[in-house]
Design a protein around this motif. Structure first.
Motif, PDB file in Angstrom:
ATOM      1  N   LEU A 341      -1.417   8.432  10.001  1.00  0.00           N
ATOM      2  CA  LEU A 341      -2.158   7.356  10.548  1.00  0.00           C
ATOM      3  C   LEU A 341      -3.361   7.878  11.412  1.00  0.00           C
ATOM      4  N   GLY A 342      -3.374   9.144  11.883  1.00  0.00           N
ATOM      5  CA  GLY A 342      -4.248   9.789  13.047  1.00  0.00           C
ATOM      6  C   GLY A 342      -3.863   9.489  14.514  1.00  0.00           C
ATOM      7  N   LEU A 343      -2.676   9.275  14.577  1.00  0.00           N
ATOM      8  CA  LEU A 343      -2.303   8.743  15.950  1.00  0.00           C
ATOM      9  C   LEU A 343      -2.116  10.028  16.844  1.00  0.00           C
ATOM     10  N   ASP A 344      -2.439  10.041  17.845  1.00  0.00           N
ATOM     11  CA  ASP A 344      -1.892  11.247  18.933  1.00  0.00           C
ATOM     12  C   ASP A 344      -0.511  11.372  19.098  1.00  0.00           C
ATOM     13  N   TYR A 345      -0.099  12.394  20.005  1.00  0.00           N
ATOM     14  CA  TYR A 345       1.524  12.186  20.423  1.00  0.00           C
ATOM     15  C   TYR A 345       1.828  11.030  21.076  1.00  0.00           C
ATOM     16  N   TRP A 346       1.009  10.676  22.115  1.00  0.00           N
ATOM     17  CA  TRP A 346       1.674   9.622  22.931  1.00  0.00           C
ATOM     18  C   TRP A 346       1.388   8.241  22.162  1.00  0.00           C
ATOM     19  N   GLN A 347       0.511   8.247  21.401  1.00  0.00           N
ATOM     20  CA  GLN A 347       0.144   7.000  20.384  1.00  0.00           C
ATOM     21  C   GLN A 347       1.472   6.732  19.428  1.00  0.00           C
ATOM     22  N   SER A 348       1.708   7.728  18.867  1.00  0.00           N
ATOM     23  CA  SER A 348       3.036   7.807  17.910  1.00  0.00           C
ATOM     24  C   SER A 348       4.105   7.511  18.433  1.00  0.00           C
ATOM     25  N   MET A 349       4.563   8.024  19.802  1.00  0.00           N
ATOM     26  CA  MET A 349       5.742   7.931  20.475  1.00  0.00           C
ATOM     27  C   MET A 349       5.742   6.354  20.924  1.00  0.00           C
ATOM     28  N   ARG A 350       4.631   5.737  21.433  1.00  0.00           N
ATOM     29  CA  ARG A 350       4.578   4.523  22.006  1.00  0.00           C
ATOM     30  C   ARG A 350       4.565   3.440  20.947  1.00  0.00           C
ATOM     31  N   LEU A 351       4.039   3.548  19.912  1.00  0.00           N
ATOM     32  CA  LEU A 351       3.855   2.568  18.682  1.00  0.00           C
ATOM     33  C   LEU A 351       4.742   2.756  17.551  1.00  0.00           C
ATOM     34  N   VAL A 352       5.159   4.139  17.169  1.00  0.00           N
ATOM     35  CA  VAL A 352       6.121   4.106  15.992  1.00  0.00           C
ATOM     36  C   VAL A 352       7.557   4.656  16.407  1.00  0.00           C
ATOM     37  N   ILE A 353       7.348   5.932  17.072  1.00  0.00           N
ATOM     38  CA  ILE A 353       8.927   6.460  17.107  1.00  0.00           C
ATOM     39  C   ILE A 353       9.769   5.947  18.078  1.00  0.00           C
ATOM     40  N   LEU A 354       9.320   5.676  19.501  1.00  0.00           N
ATOM     41  CA  LEU A 354      10.113   5.009  20.513  1.00  0.00           C
ATOM     42  C   LEU A 354      10.803   3.690  20.320  1.00  0.00           C
ATOM     43  N   PRO A 355      10.036   2.893  19.690  1.00  0.00           N
ATOM     44  CA  PRO A 355      10.800   1.459  19.607  1.00  0.00           C
ATOM     45  C   PRO A 355      11.672   1.643  18.494  1.00  0.00           C
ATOM     46  N   GLN A 356      11.890   2.460  17.508  1.00  0.00           N
ATOM     47  CA  GLN A 356      12.923   2.625  16.609  1.00  0.00           C
ATOM     48  C   GLN A 356      13.932   3.308  17.457  1.00  0.00           C
ATOM     49  N   ALA A 357      13.766   4.459  18.190  1.00  0.00           N
ATOM     50  CA  ALA A 357      14.596   5.237  18.607  1.00  0.00           C
ATOM     51  C   ALA A 357      15.375   4.376  19.730  1.00  0.00           C
ATOM     52  N   LEU A 358      14.905   3.443  20.488  1.00  0.00           N
ATOM     53  CA  LEU A 358      15.409   2.760  21.658  1.00  0.00           C
ATOM     54  C   LEU A 358      16.093   1.723  21.123  1.00  0.00           C
ATOM     55  N   LYS A 359      15.773   1.429  19.726  1.00  0.00           N
ATOM     56  CA  LYS A 359      16.746   0.331  19.130  1.00  0.00           C
ATOM     57  C   LYS A 359      17.988   0.850  18.773  1.00  0.00           C
ATOM     58  N   ILE A 360      18.119   1.976  18.089  1.00  0.00           N
ATOM     59  CA  ILE A 360      19.091   2.754  17.852  1.00  0.00           C
ATOM     60  C   ILE A 360      20.186   3.245  19.129  1.00  0.00           C
TER      61      ILE A 360
END
Length: 438
Positions: A341-360
Protein backbone atom coordinates in the motif's frame (compact mmCIF):
# COMPACT_ATOMS: atom_id res chain seq x y z
CA UNK A 1 -57.32 -39.85 0.10
CA UNK A 2 -60.34 -40.92 -2.00
CA UNK A 3 -63.90 -39.79 -1.23
CA UNK A 4 -65.07 -43.40 -0.55
CA UNK A 5 -62.28 -43.97 1.98
CA UNK A 6 -62.99 -40.63 3.66
CA UNK A 7 -66.67 -41.54 4.13
CA UNK A 8 -65.96 -44.96 5.61
CA UNK A 9 -63.09 -43.86 7.89
CA UNK A 10 -63.89 -43.82 11.63
CA UNK A 11 -61.77 -40.68 12.30
CA UNK A 12 -60.28 -37.96 10.13
CA UNK A 13 -57.86 -35.46 11.75
CA UNK A 14 -58.75 -31.88 10.87
CA UNK A 15 -55.92 -30.05 12.80
CA UNK A 16 -52.40 -30.79 14.00
CA UNK A 17 -51.85 -31.81 17.59
CA UNK A 18 -49.56 -29.45 19.56
CA UNK A 19 -46.16 -30.61 20.70
CA UNK A 20 -46.02 -32.39 24.03
CA UNK A 21 -43.64 -31.31 26.74
CA UNK A 22 -40.45 -33.37 26.90
CA UNK A 23 -40.09 -35.89 29.73
CA UNK A 24 -39.11 -34.42 33.09
CA UNK A 25 -35.74 -36.12 33.04
CA UNK A 26 -34.88 -34.63 29.64
CA UNK A 27 -35.38 -30.91 30.32
CA UNK A 28 -34.69 -28.15 32.80
CA UNK A 29 -32.49 -28.48 35.87
CA UNK A 30 -32.73 -32.28 35.96
CA UNK A 31 -31.32 -32.60 32.45
CA UNK A 32 -28.53 -30.12 33.25
CA UNK A 33 -27.59 -32.09 36.38
CA UNK A 34 -27.59 -35.40 34.50
CA UNK A 35 -25.36 -33.99 31.75
CA UNK A 36 -22.95 -31.95 33.90
CA UNK A 37 -22.90 -33.51 37.37
CA UNK A 38 -23.92 -37.15 37.04
CA UNK A 39 -23.02 -38.08 33.47
CA UNK A 40 -20.86 -41.02 34.51
CA UNK A 41 -19.38 -42.89 37.45
CA UNK A 42 -16.28 -40.67 37.70
CA UNK A 43 -18.27 -37.47 37.32
CA UNK A 44 -20.76 -38.62 39.96
CA UNK A 45 -18.00 -39.43 42.47
CA UNK A 46 -16.30 -36.08 41.87
CA UNK A 47 -19.62 -34.27 42.27
CA UNK A 48 -20.36 -35.95 45.59
CA UNK A 49 -16.84 -35.29 46.90
CA UNK A 50 -17.09 -31.63 45.81
CA UNK A 51 -20.46 -31.23 47.53
CA UNK A 52 -18.98 -32.67 50.71
CA UNK A 53 -15.96 -30.32 50.60
CA UNK A 54 -18.21 -27.30 49.96
CA UNK A 55 -20.45 -28.34 52.84
CA UNK A 56 -17.51 -28.65 55.23
CA UNK A 57 -16.19 -25.20 54.25
CA UNK A 58 -19.57 -23.49 54.42
CA UNK A 59 -20.54 -25.17 57.69
CA UNK A 60 -17.40 -23.77 59.32
CA UNK A 61 -17.43 -20.31 57.74
CA UNK A 62 -21.15 -19.52 57.93
CA UNK A 63 -21.36 -19.35 61.75
CA UNK A 64 -18.21 -17.23 61.80
CA UNK A 65 -19.82 -14.71 59.44
CA UNK A 66 -23.33 -15.02 60.93
CA UNK A 67 -22.07 -14.18 64.42
CA UNK A 68 -19.87 -11.32 63.22
CA UNK A 69 -19.57 -8.23 65.42
CA UNK A 70 -19.46 -4.80 63.78
CA UNK A 71 -19.59 -2.43 66.76
CA UNK A 72 -16.70 -2.59 69.22
CA UNK A 73 -13.67 -0.53 70.22
CA UNK A 74 -11.19 -3.38 70.60
CA UNK A 75 -10.75 -7.11 70.18
CA UNK A 76 -11.34 -7.58 73.90
CA UNK A 77 -14.69 -5.86 73.63
CA UNK A 78 -15.53 -8.01 70.60
CA UNK A 79 -14.93 -11.14 72.68
CA UNK A 80 -17.04 -9.79 75.51
CA UNK A 81 -19.94 -9.13 73.14
CA UNK A 82 -19.53 -12.61 71.62
CA UNK A 83 -19.55 -14.26 75.05
CA UNK A 84 -22.68 -12.37 76.05
CA UNK A 85 -24.62 -13.07 72.85
CA UNK A 86 -23.64 -16.41 71.31
CA UNK A 87 -21.38 -18.01 73.89
CA UNK A 88 -17.67 -18.17 74.62
CA UNK A 89 -17.00 -21.14 72.34
CA UNK A 90 -18.97 -19.85 69.33
CA UNK A 91 -17.00 -18.62 66.29
CA UNK A 92 -17.51 -14.93 65.55
CA UNK A 93 -15.74 -12.52 63.21
CA UNK A 94 -14.67 -9.19 64.69
CA UNK A 95 -15.36 -6.92 61.72
CA UNK A 96 -15.44 -3.99 64.11
CA UNK A 97 -11.77 -3.53 63.24
CA UNK A 98 -12.82 -2.68 59.68
CA UNK A 99 -15.38 -0.15 60.90
CA UNK A 100 -12.77 1.38 63.18
CA UNK A 101 -9.81 1.43 60.76
CA UNK A 102 -11.23 1.39 57.22
CA UNK A 103 -10.13 4.96 56.62
CA UNK A 104 -6.56 4.03 57.45
CA UNK A 105 -6.69 0.96 55.21
CA UNK A 106 -8.01 3.02 52.30
CA UNK A 107 -6.20 6.36 52.70
CA UNK A 108 -3.18 5.50 54.85
CA UNK A 109 -1.96 8.56 56.74
CA UNK A 110 -3.46 11.05 54.30
CA UNK A 111 -4.86 14.04 56.30
CA UNK A 112 -8.48 13.35 57.23
CA UNK A 113 -9.66 16.85 56.36
CA UNK A 114 -8.35 16.28 52.82
CA UNK A 115 -10.00 12.93 52.09
CA UNK A 116 -12.12 14.71 49.50
CA UNK A 117 -9.05 15.09 47.30
CA UNK A 118 -8.31 11.36 46.66
CA UNK A 119 -12.06 10.72 46.36
CA UNK A 120 -12.38 13.46 43.75
CA UNK A 121 -9.23 12.15 42.06
CA UNK A 122 -10.86 8.72 41.75
CA UNK A 123 -13.95 10.30 40.15
CA UNK A 124 -11.74 12.26 37.72
CA UNK A 125 -9.79 9.09 36.88
CA UNK A 126 -12.94 7.10 36.12
CA UNK A 127 -14.32 9.94 33.99
CA UNK A 128 -11.01 10.26 32.12
CA UNK A 129 -10.56 6.56 31.43
CA UNK A 130 -14.14 6.01 30.24
CA UNK A 131 -13.62 7.52 26.72
CA UNK A 132 -10.52 5.34 26.33
CA UNK A 133 -12.26 2.12 27.31
CA UNK A 134 -15.59 2.67 25.54
CA UNK A 135 -15.75 3.93 21.96
CA UNK A 136 -19.42 4.87 22.25
CA UNK A 137 -18.49 7.97 24.25
CA UNK A 138 -17.68 11.23 22.40
CA UNK A 139 -14.13 11.35 21.05
CA UNK A 140 -13.79 14.98 22.13
CA UNK A 141 -13.68 13.71 25.73
CA UNK A 142 -10.17 12.37 25.00
CA UNK A 143 -8.88 15.90 25.54
CA UNK A 144 -10.02 15.60 29.13
CA UNK A 145 -8.35 12.18 29.34
CA UNK A 146 -5.07 13.76 28.19
CA UNK A 147 -5.29 16.50 30.82
CA UNK A 148 -6.43 14.18 33.63
CA UNK A 149 -2.95 12.96 34.76
CA UNK A 150 -1.87 16.51 35.54
CA UNK A 151 -5.14 17.23 37.34
CA UNK A 152 -4.79 14.00 39.33
CA UNK A 153 -1.26 14.92 40.40
CA UNK A 154 -2.45 18.34 41.54
CA UNK A 155 -5.37 16.87 43.52
CA UNK A 156 -3.36 14.16 45.24
CA UNK A 157 -0.12 15.98 46.08
CA UNK A 158 -1.28 19.57 45.96
CA UNK A 159 1.26 22.36 45.92
CA UNK A 160 1.40 25.03 43.24
CA UNK A 161 -1.05 24.69 40.38
CA UNK A 162 1.68 25.90 38.02
CA UNK A 163 3.88 22.81 38.46
CA UNK A 164 1.60 20.41 36.53
CA UNK A 165 0.91 23.19 34.03
CA UNK A 166 4.64 23.63 33.39
CA UNK A 167 5.13 19.88 33.07
CA UNK A 168 2.23 19.63 30.61
CA UNK A 169 3.79 22.42 28.58
CA UNK A 170 6.73 20.11 27.86
CA UNK A 171 4.43 17.66 26.08
CA UNK A 172 2.97 20.53 24.07
CA UNK A 173 6.49 21.54 23.02
CA UNK A 174 7.21 17.98 21.88
CA UNK A 175 3.98 17.74 19.88
CA UNK A 176 4.57 21.10 18.19
CA UNK A 177 8.17 20.19 17.34
CA UNK A 178 7.07 16.91 15.79
CA UNK A 179 4.41 18.53 13.62
CA UNK A 180 6.76 21.25 12.42
CA UNK A 181 9.61 18.89 11.53
CA UNK A 182 7.87 15.72 10.31
CA UNK A 183 7.16 17.09 6.83
CA UNK A 184 10.54 18.72 6.21
CA UNK A 185 13.09 16.76 8.25
CA UNK A 186 11.51 13.30 8.25
CA UNK A 187 9.87 11.07 10.85
CA UNK A 188 13.07 10.03 12.65
CA UNK A 189 14.36 13.57 13.11
CA UNK A 190 10.94 14.82 14.20
CA UNK A 191 10.63 11.99 16.72
CA UNK A 192 14.07 12.72 18.21
CA UNK A 193 13.23 16.42 18.46
CA UNK A 194 9.90 15.58 20.13
CA UNK A 195 11.85 13.62 22.78
CA UNK A 196 14.93 15.79 23.28
CA UNK A 197 13.30 19.22 23.39
CA UNK A 198 10.82 18.36 26.20
CA UNK A 199 13.63 16.74 28.21
CA UNK A 200 15.77 19.86 27.92
CA UNK A 201 12.80 22.01 28.85
CA UNK A 202 11.99 19.92 31.93
CA UNK A 203 15.62 19.89 33.07
CA UNK A 204 16.43 23.58 32.65
CA UNK A 205 13.28 25.68 32.18
CA UNK A 206 10.31 24.00 33.89
CA UNK A 207 11.58 24.62 37.43
CA UNK A 208 12.41 28.34 37.02
CA UNK A 209 9.16 28.91 35.09
CA UNK A 210 7.15 27.26 37.89
CA UNK A 211 8.92 29.38 40.52
CA UNK A 212 8.29 32.58 38.56
CA UNK A 213 4.60 31.85 38.01
CA UNK A 214 4.15 30.84 41.65
CA UNK A 215 5.73 34.11 42.78
CA UNK A 216 3.38 36.11 40.56
CA UNK A 217 0.19 34.11 41.25
CA UNK A 218 0.54 31.74 44.26
CA UNK A 219 -2.44 29.50 43.51
CA UNK A 220 -2.61 25.92 44.73
CA UNK A 221 -3.57 23.40 47.39
CA UNK A 222 -1.80 22.44 50.58
CA UNK A 223 1.07 20.09 49.79
CA UNK A 224 0.82 16.46 50.99
CA UNK A 225 4.07 14.51 51.25
CA UNK A 226 4.41 11.10 49.66
CA UNK A 227 5.13 9.52 53.05
CA UNK A 228 1.53 10.31 54.04
CA UNK A 229 0.17 8.13 51.24
CA UNK A 230 -0.69 4.59 52.18
CA UNK A 231 -3.28 1.87 52.10
CA UNK A 232 -5.24 1.11 48.98
CA UNK A 233 -4.70 4.66 47.72
CA UNK A 234 -0.97 3.99 47.51
CA UNK A 235 -1.45 0.67 45.73
CA UNK A 236 -3.95 2.20 43.32
CA UNK A 237 -1.65 5.11 42.42
CA UNK A 238 1.37 2.87 41.84
CA UNK A 239 -0.67 0.27 39.96
CA UNK A 240 -2.51 2.68 37.67
CA UNK A 241 0.62 4.73 36.95
CA UNK A 242 2.59 1.57 36.17
CA UNK A 243 -0.15 0.23 33.89
CA UNK A 244 -0.61 3.50 32.00
CA UNK A 245 3.12 4.06 31.46
CA UNK A 246 4.25 0.49 30.84
CA UNK A 247 1.90 -0.24 27.91
CA UNK A 248 3.34 2.31 25.42
CA UNK A 249 6.89 1.60 26.63
CA UNK A 250 6.33 -2.14 26.24
CA UNK A 251 5.02 -1.67 22.70
CA UNK A 252 8.12 0.35 21.78
CA UNK A 253 10.37 -2.32 23.29
CA UNK A 254 8.57 -5.04 21.33
CA UNK A 255 9.04 -3.10 18.11
CA UNK A 256 12.66 -2.43 19.02
CA UNK A 257 13.31 -6.12 19.61
CA UNK A 258 12.06 -6.90 16.11
CA UNK A 259 13.88 -3.95 14.54
CA UNK A 260 16.48 -4.48 11.80
CA UNK A 261 18.65 -1.73 13.34
CA UNK A 262 21.34 -3.58 15.28
CA UNK A 263 21.89 -1.08 18.10
CA UNK A 264 18.17 -0.55 18.78
CA UNK A 265 17.56 -4.30 18.74
CA UNK A 266 20.44 -5.05 21.13
CA UNK A 267 19.39 -2.29 23.54
CA UNK A 268 15.81 -3.59 23.57
CA UNK A 269 16.87 -7.22 24.02
CA UNK A 270 19.34 -6.31 26.77
CA UNK A 271 16.79 -4.21 28.64
CA UNK A 272 14.08 -6.88 28.47
CA UNK A 273 16.32 -9.76 29.51
CA UNK A 274 17.98 -7.87 32.38
CA UNK A 275 14.69 -6.60 33.79
CA UNK A 276 12.92 -9.96 33.49
CA UNK A 277 15.88 -11.84 34.92
CA UNK A 278 15.71 -10.08 38.31
CA UNK A 279 12.77 -10.28 40.76
CA UNK A 280 10.67 -7.17 41.26
CA UNK A 281 11.56 -6.99 44.95
CA UNK A 282 15.24 -6.57 44.00
CA UNK A 283 14.37 -3.68 41.70
CA UNK A 284 12.32 -2.10 44.47
CA UNK A 285 15.27 -2.32 46.84
CA UNK A 286 17.38 -0.81 44.06
CA UNK A 287 14.94 2.09 43.77
CA UNK A 288 14.86 2.51 47.54
CA UNK A 289 18.53 2.14 48.49
CA UNK A 290 20.92 2.17 45.54
CA UNK A 291 19.43 4.76 43.20
CA UNK A 292 20.48 7.68 45.39
CA UNK A 293 24.12 6.65 45.05
CA UNK A 294 23.95 7.36 41.31
CA UNK A 295 22.32 10.77 41.71
CA UNK A 296 24.15 14.07 42.35
CA UNK A 297 24.74 14.88 46.06
CA UNK A 298 21.81 16.65 47.66
CA UNK A 299 19.30 15.36 45.12
CA UNK A 300 15.92 14.61 46.69
CA UNK A 301 14.24 12.02 44.50
CA UNK A 302 10.83 11.08 45.86
CA UNK A 303 10.61 7.42 46.91
CA UNK A 304 7.15 6.90 45.45
CA UNK A 305 8.31 8.29 42.11
CA UNK A 306 11.28 5.91 42.17
CA UNK A 307 8.96 2.99 42.87
CA UNK A 308 6.61 4.00 40.03
CA UNK A 309 9.57 4.18 37.64
CA UNK A 310 10.85 0.73 38.64
CA UNK A 311 7.40 -0.85 38.51
CA UNK A 312 6.84 0.70 35.08
CA UNK A 313 10.14 -0.62 33.70
CA UNK A 314 9.51 -4.07 35.17
CA UNK A 315 6.00 -4.30 33.71
CA UNK A 316 7.14 -2.89 30.35
CA UNK A 317 9.59 -5.77 29.91
CA UNK A 318 6.78 -8.32 30.30
CA UNK A 319 4.38 -6.32 28.13
CA UNK A 320 7.06 -6.23 25.41
CA UNK A 321 7.20 -10.02 25.28
CA UNK A 322 3.41 -10.31 25.22
CA UNK A 323 3.16 -7.83 22.35
CA UNK A 324 6.04 -9.55 20.56
CA UNK A 325 4.03 -12.75 20.69
CA UNK A 326 1.12 -10.95 19.04
CA UNK A 327 3.41 -9.57 16.35
CA UNK A 328 4.86 -13.03 15.69
CA UNK A 329 1.35 -14.50 15.38
CA UNK A 330 0.47 -12.29 12.42
CA UNK A 331 0.92 -13.85 8.98
CA UNK A 332 3.72 -12.46 6.86
CA UNK A 333 1.16 -11.38 4.32
CA UNK A 334 -0.03 -8.61 6.65
CA UNK A 335 3.42 -7.00 6.57
CA UNK A 336 3.63 -7.47 2.79
CA UNK A 337 0.14 -6.02 2.35
CA UNK A 338 1.11 -2.91 4.31
CA UNK A 339 4.22 -2.52 2.15
CA UNK A 340 2.18 -2.93 -1.03
CA UNK A 341 0.00 0.00 0.00
CA UNK A 342 3.05 2.26 0.07
CA UNK A 343 2.94 2.80 3.84
CA UNK A 344 6.14 3.62 5.68
CA UNK A 345 7.19 1.72 8.82
CA UNK A 346 5.30 3.79 11.38
CA UNK A 347 2.18 4.03 9.22
CA UNK A 348 2.07 0.27 8.66
CA UNK A 349 2.56 -0.38 12.37
CA UNK A 350 -0.08 2.13 13.43
CA UNK A 351 -2.70 1.28 10.82
CA UNK A 352 -2.20 -2.41 9.99
CA UNK A 353 0.12 -4.40 12.23
CA UNK A 354 -0.30 -3.14 15.80
CA UNK A 355 -4.14 -3.13 15.86
CA UNK A 356 -4.14 -6.84 14.97
CA UNK A 357 -1.22 -7.72 17.24
CA UNK A 358 -2.72 -5.93 20.25
CA UNK A 359 -6.04 -7.66 19.64
CA UNK A 360 -4.30 -11.03 19.84
CA UNK A 361 -2.33 -9.93 22.91
CA UNK A 362 -5.29 -8.65 24.98
CA UNK A 363 -5.46 -11.65 27.38
CA UNK A 364 -1.72 -11.59 28.03
CA UNK A 365 -1.62 -7.81 28.48
CA UNK A 366 -4.50 -7.78 30.96
CA UNK A 367 -3.00 -10.74 32.80
CA UNK A 368 0.25 -8.77 33.16
CA UNK A 369 -1.66 -5.74 34.40
CA UNK A 370 -3.47 -7.80 37.03
CA UNK A 371 -0.18 -9.30 38.21
CA UNK A 372 1.37 -5.84 38.36
CA UNK A 373 -1.51 -4.46 40.40
CA UNK A 374 -1.24 -7.26 42.94
CA UNK A 375 2.56 -6.93 43.09
CA UNK A 376 2.20 -3.40 44.43
CA UNK A 377 1.94 -5.03 47.86
CA UNK A 378 5.71 -5.67 47.65
CA UNK A 379 6.37 -2.02 48.46
CA UNK A 380 5.85 -2.92 52.11
CA UNK A 381 9.41 -4.28 52.11
CA UNK A 382 10.87 -0.86 51.34
CA UNK A 383 8.95 1.04 53.99
CA UNK A 384 5.81 2.12 52.14
CA UNK A 385 2.63 1.20 53.98
CA UNK A 386 0.35 -0.46 51.46
CA UNK A 387 -2.78 -2.27 52.76
CA UNK A 388 -0.70 -5.28 53.87
CA UNK A 389 1.74 -3.02 55.71
CA UNK A 390 -1.11 -1.23 57.43
CA UNK A 391 -2.61 -4.51 58.62
CA UNK A 392 0.65 -5.14 60.45
CA UNK A 393 0.53 -1.65 61.94
CA UNK A 394 -3.08 -2.11 63.05
CA UNK A 395 -2.38 -5.48 64.64
CA UNK A 396 0.58 -3.97 66.47
CA UNK A 397 -1.77 -1.76 68.49
CA UNK A 398 -3.03 -3.04 71.84
CA UNK A 399 -6.67 -2.63 70.78
CA UNK A 400 -6.53 -4.96 67.78
CA UNK A 401 -3.62 -7.26 68.56
CA UNK A 402 -4.75 -10.74 67.53
CA UNK A 403 -7.01 -9.78 64.60
CA UNK A 404 -5.94 -11.49 61.38
CA UNK A 405 -8.55 -12.84 59.00
CA UNK A 406 -10.90 -9.86 59.14
CA UNK A 407 -8.21 -7.46 57.91
CA UNK A 408 -6.96 -9.78 55.20
CA UNK A 409 -10.51 -10.44 53.96
CA UNK A 410 -11.10 -6.70 53.58
CA UNK A 411 -7.79 -6.16 51.77
CA UNK A 412 -8.39 -9.18 49.53
CA UNK A 413 -11.88 -7.93 48.69
CA UNK A 414 -10.53 -4.54 47.58
CA UNK A 415 -7.92 -6.14 45.33
CA UNK A 416 -10.48 -8.63 44.00
CA UNK A 417 -12.84 -5.83 42.94
CA UNK A 418 -10.08 -4.05 41.02
CA UNK A 419 -8.63 -7.19 39.39
CA UNK A 420 -12.05 -8.68 38.61
CA UNK A 421 -13.06 -5.42 36.91
CA UNK A 422 -9.97 -5.58 34.69
CA UNK A 423 -10.70 -9.19 33.83
CA UNK A 424 -14.32 -8.48 32.93
CA UNK A 425 -13.35 -5.55 30.72
CA UNK A 426 -10.85 -7.81 28.98
CA UNK A 427 -13.64 -10.28 28.16
CA UNK A 428 -15.89 -7.44 27.01
CA UNK A 429 -13.18 -6.10 24.70
CA UNK A 430 -12.41 -9.53 23.27
CA UNK A 431 -16.09 -10.18 22.46
CA UNK A 432 -16.48 -6.73 20.96
CA UNK A 433 -13.49 -7.16 18.66
CA UNK A 434 -14.66 -10.64 17.65
CA UNK A 435 -18.04 -9.23 16.59
CA UNK A 436 -16.33 -6.48 14.62
CA UNK A 437 -14.10 -9.03 12.91
CA UNK A 438 -17.07 -11.06 11.81
Amino acid sequence: MSDTHAQTAAYVRESMIGQSAPPTGQSGAIRWMRENLFSGVTNTILTLVSIYVIWVIVSHLFPWFANSIWRADSLTQCREIRDATVGADAPAACFAVIVDRWQQLVFGFYPQDKYWRPVLALVVFLAAIAPILFQSLPRKALWFSAAAPFLLFFLLWGGSVWLPVCVALGFVIGAVAYRLLVASAGTLTATLAAIVLPLLYWLFLAGPLDAALTAVAPVGLEYVQSKDFGGFTLSFIIGVAGIALSLPLGILLALGRQSHLFIIKMISVGFIEVIRGVPLIVWLFTASLLLNYFLPPGTNFDLMLRVIIMVTLFSAAYIAEVVRGGLAALPKGQYEGADSLGLDYWQSMRLVILPQALKISIPGIVNTFIGLFKDTTLVVFIGLLDPIGLTNAIRASTDWNGVYWELFIFVGLMFFIACFSMGRYSLFLEKKLQREHR
